[in-house]
Design a protein around this motif. Structure first.
Motif, PDB file in Angstrom:
ATOM      1  N   GLN A 193      -3.253   0.207  12.669  1.00 12.45           N
ATOM      2  CA  GLN A 193      -3.492  -0.383  11.348  1.00 12.45           C
ATOM      3  C   GLN A 193      -3.133  -1.868  11.311  1.00 12.45           C
ATOM      4  O   GLN A 193      -3.510  -2.576  10.377  1.00 12.45           O
ATOM      5  CB  GLN A 193      -2.663   0.342  10.287  1.00 12.45           C
ATOM      6  CG  GLN A 193      -2.962   1.815  10.125  1.00 12.45           C
ATOM      7  CD  GLN A 193      -2.112   2.430   9.025  1.00 12.45           C
ATOM      8  OE1 GLN A 193      -2.140   1.980   7.871  1.00 12.45           O
ATOM      9  NE2 GLN A 193      -1.340   3.445   9.366  1.00 12.45           N
ATOM     10  N   HIS A 204       7.873   5.647   8.282  1.00 12.97           N
ATOM     11  CA  HIS A 204       6.917   6.335   7.399  1.00 12.97           C
ATOM     12  C   HIS A 204       5.525   6.377   8.036  1.00 12.97           C
ATOM     13  O   HIS A 204       4.873   7.437   8.058  1.00 12.97           O
ATOM     14  CB  HIS A 204       6.864   5.615   6.052  1.00 12.97           C
ATOM     15  CG  HIS A 204       5.776   6.100   5.140  1.00 12.97           C
ATOM     16  ND1 HIS A 204       5.829   7.327   4.504  1.00 12.97           N
ATOM     17  CD2 HIS A 204       4.594   5.518   4.768  1.00 12.97           C
ATOM     18  CE1 HIS A 204       4.732   7.489   3.776  1.00 12.97           C
ATOM     19  NE2 HIS A 204       3.973   6.405   3.915  1.00 12.97           N
ATOM     20  N   LEU A 205       5.078   5.238   8.563  1.00 15.24           N
ATOM     21  CA  LEU A 205       3.761   5.180   9.201  1.00 15.24           C
ATOM     22  C   LEU A 205       3.716   6.071  10.439  1.00 15.24           C
ATOM     23  O   LEU A 205       2.706   6.733  10.709  1.00 15.24           O
ATOM     24  CB  LEU A 205       3.422   3.733   9.580  1.00 15.24           C
ATOM     25  CG  LEU A 205       3.207   2.748   8.425  1.00 15.24           C
ATOM     26  CD1 LEU A 205       2.997   1.335   8.965  1.00 15.24           C
ATOM     27  CD2 LEU A 205       2.021   3.164   7.567  1.00 15.24           C
ATOM     28  N   GLN A 215       0.819  -1.213   0.000  1.00 13.38           N
ATOM     29  CA  GLN A 215       0.000   0.000   0.000  1.00 13.38           C
ATOM     30  C   GLN A 215       0.852   1.262   0.000  1.00 13.38           C
ATOM     31  O   GLN A 215       0.536   2.246  -0.688  1.00 13.38           O
ATOM     32  CB  GLN A 215      -0.918  -0.012   1.230  1.00 13.38           C
ATOM     33  CG  GLN A 215      -1.778   1.232   1.394  1.00 13.38           C
ATOM     34  CD  GLN A 215      -2.560   1.214   2.706  1.00 13.38           C
ATOM     35  OE1 GLN A 215      -2.763   0.158   3.300  1.00 13.38           O
ATOM     36  NE2 GLN A 215      -2.982   2.387   3.152  1.00 13.38           N
ATOM     37  N   HIS A 216       1.954   1.238   0.760  1.00 15.37           N
ATOM     38  CA  HIS A 216       2.809   2.419   0.880  1.00 15.37           C
ATOM     39  C   HIS A 216       4.047   2.341  -0.017  1.00 15.37           C
ATOM     40  O   HIS A 216       4.896   3.240   0.032  1.00 15.37           O
ATOM     41  CB  HIS A 216       3.223   2.601   2.341  1.00 15.37           C
ATOM     42  CG  HIS A 216       2.072   2.918   3.253  1.00 15.37           C
ATOM     43  ND1 HIS A 216       1.600   4.197   3.434  1.00 15.37           N
ATOM     44  CD2 HIS A 216       1.278   2.109   4.006  1.00 15.37           C
ATOM     45  CE1 HIS A 216       0.576   4.173   4.275  1.00 15.37           C
ATOM     46  NE2 HIS A 216       0.359   2.915   4.640  1.00 15.37           N
ATOM     47  N   ASP A 267       5.451   8.793  10.927  1.00 13.00           N
ATOM     48  CA  ASP A 267       5.391  10.189  10.477  1.00 13.00           C
ATOM     49  C   ASP A 267       3.966  10.582  10.079  1.00 13.00           C
ATOM     50  O   ASP A 267       3.562  11.741  10.252  1.00 13.00           O
ATOM     51  CB  ASP A 267       6.334  10.402   9.287  1.00 13.00           C
ATOM     52  CG  ASP A 267       7.804  10.383   9.695  1.00 13.00           C
ATOM     53  OD1 ASP A 267       8.078  10.597  10.898  1.00 13.00           O
ATOM     54  OD2 ASP A 267       8.660  10.143   8.827  1.00 13.00           O
ATOM     55  N   LEU A 268       3.216   9.612   9.560  1.00 12.15           N
ATOM     56  CA  LEU A 268       1.828   9.880   9.173  1.00 12.15           C
ATOM     57  C   LEU A 268       0.899   9.923  10.379  1.00 12.15           C
ATOM     58  O   LEU A 268      -0.047  10.710  10.431  1.00 12.15           O
ATOM     59  CB  LEU A 268       1.339   8.807   8.190  1.00 12.15           C
ATOM     60  CG  LEU A 268       2.013   8.760   6.814  1.00 12.15           C
ATOM     61  CD1 LEU A 268       1.495   7.562   6.026  1.00 12.15           C
ATOM     62  CD2 LEU A 268       1.759  10.058   6.044  1.00 12.15           C
ATOM     63  N   ASP A 269       1.183   9.049  11.360  1.00  5.34           N
ATOM     64  CA  ASP A 269       0.311   8.932  12.531  1.00  5.34           C
ATOM     65  C   ASP A 269       1.077   8.211  13.632  1.00  5.34           C
ATOM     66  O   ASP A 269       1.517   7.078  13.441  1.00  5.34           O
ATOM     67  CB  ASP A 269      -0.954   8.149  12.167  1.00  5.34           C
ATOM     68  CG  ASP A 269      -1.947   8.039  13.313  1.00  5.34           C
ATOM     69  OD1 ASP A 269      -1.643   8.512  14.427  1.00  5.34           O
ATOM     70  OD2 ASP A 269      -3.030   7.468  13.094  1.00  5.34           O
ATOM     71  N   LYS A 270       1.223   8.850  14.789  1.00  7.27           N
ATOM     72  CA  LYS A 270       1.954   8.224  15.890  1.00  7.27           C
ATOM     73  C   LYS A 270       1.300   6.920  16.351  1.00  7.27           C
ATOM     74  O   LYS A 270       1.958   6.065  16.939  1.00  7.27           O
ATOM     75  CB  LYS A 270       2.055   9.195  17.074  1.00  7.27           C
ATOM     76  CG  LYS A 270       3.102  10.287  16.905  1.00  7.27           C
ATOM     77  CD  LYS A 270       3.270  11.073  18.196  1.00  7.27           C
ATOM     78  CE  LYS A 270       4.393  12.083  18.075  1.00  7.27           C
ATOM     79  NZ  LYS A 270       4.600  12.826  19.347  1.00  7.27           N
ATOM     80  N   PHE A 294       0.349   4.499  14.531  1.00  8.46           N
ATOM     81  CA  PHE A 294       0.412   3.692  13.310  1.00  8.46           C
ATOM     82  C   PHE A 294       0.013   2.244  13.542  1.00  8.46           C
ATOM     83  O   PHE A 294      -0.509   1.566  12.652  1.00  8.46           O
ATOM     84  CB  PHE A 294       1.829   3.744  12.731  1.00  8.46           C
ATOM     85  CG  PHE A 294       2.884   3.152  13.627  1.00  8.46           C
ATOM     86  CD1 PHE A 294       3.232   1.813  13.531  1.00  8.46           C
ATOM     87  CD2 PHE A 294       3.521   3.927  14.588  1.00  8.46           C
ATOM     88  CE1 PHE A 294       4.195   1.258  14.364  1.00  8.46           C
ATOM     89  CE2 PHE A 294       4.484   3.382  15.421  1.00  8.46           C
ATOM     90  CZ  PHE A 294       4.826   2.047  15.317  1.00  8.46           C
TER      91      PHE A 294
END
Length: 550
Positions: free
Chosen positions: A89, A78-79, A66-67, A81-84, A86
Motif C-alpha cells: 500500500q 494494524h496493517l 484512512q485507518h 494484521d489485515l495483510d502481511k 501491508f
C-alpha cells in the motif's frame, strides 16, 4: 549509507558502527539512520514485533487518516494484521522489515522499483540481509566472483535480475519480499508488472487518465515536503520528463528550486535555465566542464556496491556534493517518463537487448531467459530502468534525500504498461498528452530532437538531423557540444582523467587471476570508449573493495 542490517539465527558476534541495534534470541537488527524525514522512519520493538522502515512514505498521512490511527507503530501492526503484505500500500522510496517474535518469522521488503538496496545471503543456518553489499561479504568472510555478473556489468552496464558481483549474494528486486522462518527461506513477489495487459487502445481516455493520475501524484510528493517545511528541489534539463514535473508543480502553485548539471552551454543548460527563469523559479547550475567527477571512483563504488558502472550517476553525485541543499527535502524529478511512455517499444520486432551499452563481450554472456517476461517493455523495465537507470536513487539516499517522480509511482507504471504498444511507439501518446493538456511544456525545445515537441514528424526528422550534427561536431573536435556528458571528449582532452583511468587499471588488474576473464577485461579497457573503460574500473574496484576472489 543508511538502512538496515539483519543477522538471522547466528551466534557470531557482529556489530555495525554508528547504528542503533535490537537483539532477540539469536537475531540481531541494526539501523543506520539519516537525519531527514524522521517521522517516516521507524525502528522499534514491541512485546510481539520488531519493526523497521527506512525512507519516505509519501502516503503515510493518508494511511493514518484512512485507518484512524495516529501512532506509526500501531498503524504498522494494524496493517500487518489485515495483510502481511501491508507494504504494497506504500508509495515512495522505502525498504523495511517486520519480525514476529512469537513465530520468529522475518519479512523484508523494498519498494516496487527496488530503489532502496537490500542484499541477502544464506550461510549455513544463518541469513544476513543488509543495505550494504560489503557488510554481507564481511559476514561471509570468503567470497568468490560471480563471473556471469561480471560479463553482464561489462555489457549492460549493470546486472540482469538479482545478481551481484559476489557469488551466492543476491539483491532484493523491485516488488519482492524475503520471508525467513526457522524452517524456510523464500523470495516472492508482492507486485509483478508482468501481469499488466497492454490492451487499452483509446488514446483520448488514456490521456485523461494519465493527466489525472499525474496531477494527484504531483500533489502527493510536494505535500510531503510541506509536511516537513522543506524547500522544493527539482532537477531540470532539456528533456521532457523533468519539465513535466516542474511545470505541473508551478501550475499547481508549488514554487521549485530548479537545478541543472551538464557541460556548460549545452542544450540541457540553456533550455533548463530558460524554463526556470520564465517560471520565476530559483535556478542553480553545476558545471561538469572540468570532468572532475570522472575520477571520483571510490565514492561511487561505495554508493552503487558495484551493481552499476560507476559513471551512471556520478555526475549527479558530484552535483549534490556541490549544491547547497540544507533546506531541501525530496528531489523532484521526471525519472523514467520517456521510457515508460514509449521509449522501450521497438518500431518493428521486439529487441530485448537494444539497451546493451557494449557489444564487445556480448558473446561471453550467459544465456538470458526472456520468456519469463510478458514483453520487451517489462524486461527492460526491470533490467534497465529498475536495475540501472534508478542509480540516482542510490545517490540521493547517500545524501539523506530521496528521488520522487510521478512516473515512478506503481499505479502510473501500470497505467502506462496497460496502453497498447501502438499508442506509445515513438512517444506518440506522450506528445499527444503534452500538446492537448499541457501545451506550455511544448513551448521549449526538446534536447533529444533539437525541436519543440509539438509534432510527431519532428521526432522522425531528428533521427537524421541529430546524426548530421553529431558527425559535424565530431569531425571538428567539438564533441563537448554533443552531450551533457561528453565522456570521450573529456577523456581525450583532459590528461588528468586519462591518467587516472590508466593508473587505476594498472594498479588493480592483477586482482583478477582468472586468465580468460583477465584477457577480456584488458581487451575491453584497451579498445573501449570511456563508458566501457569505466565498466572495467567498476569491476576491478569492487573486487578489490569487497576482497572477492576472482
Amino acid at each position: 549509507m543508511y538502512g538496515f542490517t539483519i543477522i538471522y539465527n547466528s551466534t557470531s558476534k557482529f556489530s555495525i558502527e554508528n547504528s542503533k541495534s535490537i537483539s532477540y534470541k539469536n537475531h540481531s537488527f541494526f539501523y543506520e539512520q539519516s537525519s531527514k524525514f524522521l517521522n517516516d522512519k521507524i525502528f522499534t520493538e514491541t512485546p510481539d514485533f520488531i519493526i523497521g522502515i527506512d525512507g519516505v512514505i509519501l502516503n503515510l498521512s493518508q494511511l493514518k487518516k484512512q485507518h484512524n490511527i495516529i501512532d506509526y507503530t500501531a498503524l504498522i501492526i494494524h496493517l500487518f494484521d489485515l495483510d502481511k503484505q501491508f507494504f504494497k500500500q506504500f508509495k515512495g522510496d522505502f525498504s523495511g522489515f517486520i519480525f514476529n517474535k512469537n513465530t520468529e518469522e522475518l519479512i523484508c521488503f523494498t519498494n516496487h522499483i527496488g530503489s532502496q538496496k537490500l542484499f541477502y545471503s544464506q550461510l549455513d543456518s544463518s541469513t544476513i540481509v543488509s543495505h550494504r553489499l560489503e557488510t554481507v561479504t564481511q559476514f561471509r568472510k570468503e567470497n568468490r566472483l560471480n563471473v556471469v555478473a561480471a560479463y553482464e556489468l561489462m555489457t549492460f552496464g549493470g546486472m540482469i535480475e538479482n545478481k551481484t558481483l559476489a557469488t551466492d549474494v543476491y539483491r532484493l528486486l523491485g516488488g519482492e519480499q524475503l520471508t525467513v522462518t526457522p524452517t524456510s527461506f523464500k523470495v516472492s513477489k508482492y507486485l509483478d508488472f508482468n501481469f499488466v495487459k497492454a490492451t487499452d487502445t483509446d488514446s483520448k481516455k488514456a490521456i485523461q487518465k494519465l493527466d489525472e493520475l499525474f496531477t494527484s501524484l504531483i500533489t502527493l510528493e510536494y505535500e510531503k515536503d510541506k509536511e516537513y517545511g522543506y524547500e522544493h528541489f527539482a532537477t531540470l534539463s532539456g528533456g521532457l520528463d523533468s519539465r513535466m514535473n516542474v511545470m505541473a508543480a508551478n501550475r499547481m502553485g508549488y514554487q521549485t528550486h530548479n537545478f541543472c548539471f551538464s557541460q556548460s552551454n549545452y542544450d540541457d543548460h540553456k533550455i533548463a535555465e530558460q524554463i526556470s527563469n520564465d517560471l520565476n523559479n530559483k535556478f542553480s547550475f553545476i558545471s561538469l566542464d572540468n570532468a572532475e567527477y570522472l575520477t571520483q571512483l571510490d565514492e561511487n563504488i561505495e554508493i552503487y556496491d558495484g551493481l552499476i558502472f560507476y559513471l551512471a550517476s556520478a555526475h549527479y553525485n558530484y552535483t549534490l556534493n556541490n549544491l547547497d541543499r540544507e533546506k531541501s527535502g525530496l528531489i523532484h524529478t521526471g525519472q523514467i517518463g520517456d521510457a515508460i511512455l514509449g521509449g522501450f517499444v521497438s518500431l518493428s520486432k521486439p529487441n530485448y537487448f537494444s539497451s546493451m551499452m557494449s557489444k564487445k563481450l556480448e558473446h561471453k554472456l550467459a544465456p538470458i531467459d526472456t520468456s519469463k517476461y510478458a514483453s520487451e517493455e517489462t524486461f527492460k523495465l526491470y533490467n534497465r530502468l529498475f536495475n540501472v537507470t534508478t542509480a540516482g536513487c542510490y545517490v540521493s539516499s547517500h545524501h539523506q534525500s530521496y528521488i520522487v517522480a510521478p512516473f515512478l509511482d506503481p499505479e502510473f507504471i501500470a497505467l502506462c504498461l496497460s496502453l497498447h504498444p501502438n499508442l506509445k511507439k515513438e512517444g506518440k501518446i506522450y506528445l499527444e498528452w503534452i500538446n492537448k493538456l499541457r501545451p506550455e511544456v511544448a513551448k521549449y525545445k526538446w534536447e533529444k530532437t533539437g525541436f519543440r515537441p509539438d509534432a510527431q514528424w519532428k521526432n522522425k526528422l531528428s533521427q537524421y538531423s541529430k546524426k548530421v550534427k553529431i558527425t559535424y561536431y565530431t569531425v571538428t573536435n567539438q564533441q563537448h557540444k554533443t552531450s551533457m556528458n561528453p565522456y570521450d571528449y573529456w577523456y581525450n582532452n583532459n590528461k588528468e582523467v586519462a591518467l587516472f583511468f590508466e593508473n587505476t587499471f594498472k594498479n588493480q588488474i592483477d586482482c583478477i587471476s582468472n586468465s580468460e576473464l583477465k584477457k577480456d577485461v584488458c581487451f575491453l579497457f584497451e579498445t573501449g570508449n570511456t563508458i566501457e573503460k569505466s565498466m572495467v574500473l567498476t569491476l576491478l574496484s569492487t573486487i578489490k573493495k569487497l576482497k572477492i576472489k576472482a
